[in-house]
Write an enzyme that holds these catalytic residues in place. Sequence first.
Site, PDB file in Angstrom:
ATOM      1  N   LYS A  57     -68.098  -0.542  49.382  1.00 31.47           N
ATOM      2  CA  LYS A  57     -69.042   0.500  49.802  1.00 31.47           C
ATOM      3  C   LYS A  57     -70.486   0.147  49.423  1.00 31.47           C
ATOM      4  O   LYS A  57     -70.722  -0.828  48.715  1.00 31.47           O
ATOM      5  CB  LYS A  57     -68.639   1.833  49.189  1.00 31.47           C
ATOM      6  CG  LYS A  57     -67.179   2.193  49.356  1.00 31.47           C
ATOM      7  CD  LYS A  57     -66.799   2.593  50.776  1.00 31.47           C
ATOM      8  CE  LYS A  57     -65.314   2.859  50.837  1.00 31.47           C
ATOM      9  NZ  LYS A  57     -64.835   3.462  52.050  1.00 31.47           N
TER      10      LYS A  57
HETATM   11  C1  LIG Z   1     -63.450   4.333  51.804  1.00 31.61           C
HETATM   12  C2  LIG Z   1     -63.232   5.604  52.504  1.00 31.61           C
HETATM   13  C3  LIG Z   1     -62.393   6.614  51.999  1.00 31.61           C
HETATM   14  C4  LIG Z   1     -61.515   6.421  50.807  1.00 31.61           C
HETATM   15  O1  LIG Z   1     -62.138   6.025  49.668  1.00 31.61           O
HETATM   16  P1  LIG Z   1     -61.303   5.207  48.539  1.00 31.61           P
HETATM   17  O2  LIG Z   1     -62.264   5.151  47.406  1.00 31.61           O
HETATM   18  O3  LIG Z   1     -60.974   3.872  49.111  1.00 31.61           O
HETATM   19  O4  LIG Z   1     -60.093   6.013  48.212  1.00 31.61           O
HETATM   20  C5  LIG Z   1     -62.320   7.811  52.684  1.00 31.61           C
HETATM   21  N1  LIG Z   1     -63.008   8.016  53.821  1.00 31.61           N
HETATM   22  C6  LIG Z   1     -63.801   7.074  54.347  1.00 31.61           C
HETATM   23  C7  LIG Z   1     -64.548   7.371  55.603  1.00 31.61           C
HETATM   24  C8  LIG Z   1     -63.922   5.829  53.727  1.00 31.61           C
HETATM   25  O5  LIG Z   1     -64.692   4.883  54.276  1.00 31.61           O
END
Ligand SMILES: *Cc1c(COP(=O)(O)O)cnc(C)c1O
Length: 361
Positions: A180
């Site tokens: 991210k």
């Molecule tokens: C990455 C992501 C998640 C989940 O996050 P994690 O930390 O991997 O559990 C949920 N929604 C979206 C749109 C994402 O990109």
Amino acid sequence: MIPIAKPLIGEEEKRAVLEVLSSGALAQGTKVKQFEENFAGYVGTKYAIATSSGTTALHAALLAAGIEKGDEVITTPFSFIATANAILYCGAKPVFADIDPKTFNIDAEKIEEKITKRTKAFLVVHLYGQSCSIDAIKEICEDHDLKLIEDACQAHGAEYRGRKVGSFGDCAVFSFYSTKNMTTGEGGMITTDDARIAEKARLLREHGSKLRYHDVLGYNYRMTDIAAAIGIEQLKKLDAMNHKRISNAKLLTRGIEKITGLETPYISPHAKHVFHQYTIRVREEYGISRDALVERLNKNGIGTLVYYPLPIHKQKLYKKLGYRDKLPMAEEAAKEVLSLPVHAGVSETEIRHIVASLSIE
Ligand SMILES: *Cc1c(COP(=O)(O)O)cnc(C)c1O
């Protein structure tokens, strides 16, 4: 290889982690509290509650907002699976509204027709780092007395009409997974202005306990101080890292917009797009095949990924649950999208190499 995603970890993060390790207090403690305060301040909400992942943040946020068994929650079919799965965790039903083909975000004009007596909330996603039409959606929510929850897992620092995403809904969630815009390895955050949602989310994170009395069914969704220490340092760098993503995206667009058959990302005039992904459409009617393009880029040392090859309602789990929706815009996008490296670790020379590799006939 130019990877499609790469965390940028510097000496500051390393030092902060070592400090926590030396302190002996590793689990949720003062660093988590500090990270929550800093993050709330950054987004512009009264409260922030750190969790172990974006997914656990989604689950706790939905429960804290009052989503229960039998409720319907309207959401997008074009997102990471966790968005819709979190609705299932609550025993509620995801109801999918098709996307706007320009932004890939849920289409505000297709939401109202999905509202039924059972609808409790909208769970909207700011996909690829660009806000959905949050003003229009908020208005529909208010008209129908529904809750609004933002999945901002891809949109740290993104804005709509100058206001940060994560501050529009009843609550919002972020992810700090290592791909991210900022990371803690694994981690998540709930942001809200609602004291009751904040308190409930804190309870759910801690086995439902306040002062060791367990009032509700809770979970262990805590973040560690080790992760929070990384988060505190990453948050300081977030604007600079987003700035680099935005300038990389500009360079990519300048090169790619001249190539027939490739469509560059649309940026809404109201949005500050922070380019979690730089996603083009490959229009096969111009004789370019997405698979062939991926192969050529990989051969040239460029990582790519398709986010997402299958909309959520078409995935096996959802088919088994009985989903038979026809959502043509999401289905077409799944066939055409291709994400290219845009993260803060990509250099200008590498951007030129990506453009050149796309340009070869
Ligand atoms: C990455 C992501 C998640 C989940 O996050 P994690 O930390 O991997 O559990 C949920 N929604 C979206 C749109 C994402 O990109």
